[in-house]
Enzyme design. Structure first.
Site, PDB file in Angstrom:
ATOM      1  N   ILE A   1       0.853  -1.178   0.000  1.00  0.00           N
ATOM      2  CA  ILE A   1       0.000   0.000   0.000  1.00  0.00           C
ATOM      3  C   ILE A   1       0.891   1.231   0.000  1.00  0.00           C
ATOM      4  CG2 ILE A   1      -1.681   1.338   1.308  1.00  0.00           C
ATOM      5  CD1 ILE A   1      -2.857  -1.143  -0.012  1.00  0.00           C
ATOM      6  N   LYS A   2       0.698   2.071  -1.004  1.00  0.00           N
ATOM      7  CA  LYS A   2       1.566   3.221  -1.208  1.00  0.00           C
ATOM      8  C   LYS A   2       0.941   4.460  -0.566  1.00  0.00           C
ATOM      9  CE  LYS A   2       4.456   4.599  -5.145  1.00  0.00           C
ATOM     10  NZ  LYS A   2       4.509   4.586  -6.612  1.00  0.00           N
TER      11      LYS A   2
END
Length: 293
Positions: A97-98
């Protein structure tokens, strides 16, 4: 080129969504979504699923940059994206997850990592950000080499730097040595490269994310690539005598005192947010067309 992992962001998704070869993917996503938010989430995951058919490792999927200063909203969005991947049969170990490297983004990552959701902290330009990420035990950081160098080039009025003075390379080298000296597990993935010199100067970094154009230039280079970064040398190459820890006030002050990092973080969030808004308009129009068909 046999990449191990791959990454996305709103700008890349926007560009891909306009390509004819992905029209069916976009149409399918819209047809299975009831709301704009659902369609956007499904679209980002749909492109991630396509990437995972090609790479053996992980894909990074970015949380909306407009949530960069809302920890709880970022956590909720991350959980939603991971659930969509899980519904498609993809384990959370294959997804990063960025999140933006704001204080709120880093704290969201700290909570998510404790839940076993792995994070990639992006828009990374300064040591305070890197230190806070390491303390939060995030999986991976993405320092932006090219954007750092771009800023200093414009500020100083120069078009290029030599190998030793290249600002983006020097920053990543410093973070690498700091992490290795003090035993942090957070991986460093150099990003935003402008030329092969920057890449070659960071040979030995944990990971590098490189565009196809630069991968092709590297492929045809005749010389062997010497290792530039080495964990065994980190202790002597890092000037810090002890690891540092930052509270929120210290983080915000030190980031504020770094003109380049403050400028580039704000600019990066604005750009990603603008591209996300443009993509939303495209998807919203498709939803409207579907409902009136």
């Amino acid at each position: 080129y046999q990449p191990t992992d791959a990454t996305t962001n709103p700008s890349l998704i926007l560009a891909a969504a306009k390509m004819p070869q992905y029209k069916q993917l976009v149409d399918s996503t819209v047809s299975s979504s009831a709301t704009l938010e659902e369609a956007m989430d499904r679209l980002f995951v749909a492109f991630g699923l396509e990437i995972l058919k090609v790479v053996p490792g992980r894909v990074s999927t970015e949380v909306d940059a407009r949530l960069s200063f809302d920890k709880d909203a970022q956590v909720a969005k991350a959980r939603r994206l991971i659930k969509l991947y899980a519904d498609a049969g993809i384990a959370k170990e294959r997804v990063l997850i960025k999140l933006s490297s704001t204080w709120e983004g880093i704290q969201a990552a700290k909570l998510l990592e404790a839940e076993g959701i792995h994070c990639n902290l992006t828009l990374m330009f300064s040591m305070p950000q890197a230190i806070a990420c390491a303390e939060a035990k995030v999986t991976l950081i993405s320092p932006f080499v090219g954007r750092i160098t771009d800023w200093y080039g414009k500020k100083l009025g120069v078009s290029s730097f030599d190998r030793e003075s290249e600002p983006g390379v020097r920053f990543v080298r410093g973070v690498y040595n700091y992490y290795k000296k003090f035993g942090y597990k957070t991986e460093i993935m150099g990003a935003s490269f402008r030329n092969t010199m920057q890449i070659l100067e960071l040979a030995g970094c944990d990971l590098l994310t490189i565009s196809p154009a630069l991968l092709e230039q590297l492929r045809v280079l005749p010389a062997e690539v010497p290792r530039r970064l080495c964990s065994e040398r980190a202790s002597q190459d890092c000037p810090d005598s002890a690891a540092r820890s930052l509270n929120e006030a210290e983080f915000r002050w030190q980031l504020n005192e770094d003109e380049m990092a403050t400028d580039k973080l704000a600019e990066g969030i604005r750009r990603f947010a603008a591209d996300a808004a443009t993509l939303e308009k495209q998807i919203e129009a498709a939803l409207v067309a579907k409902s009136s068909a």
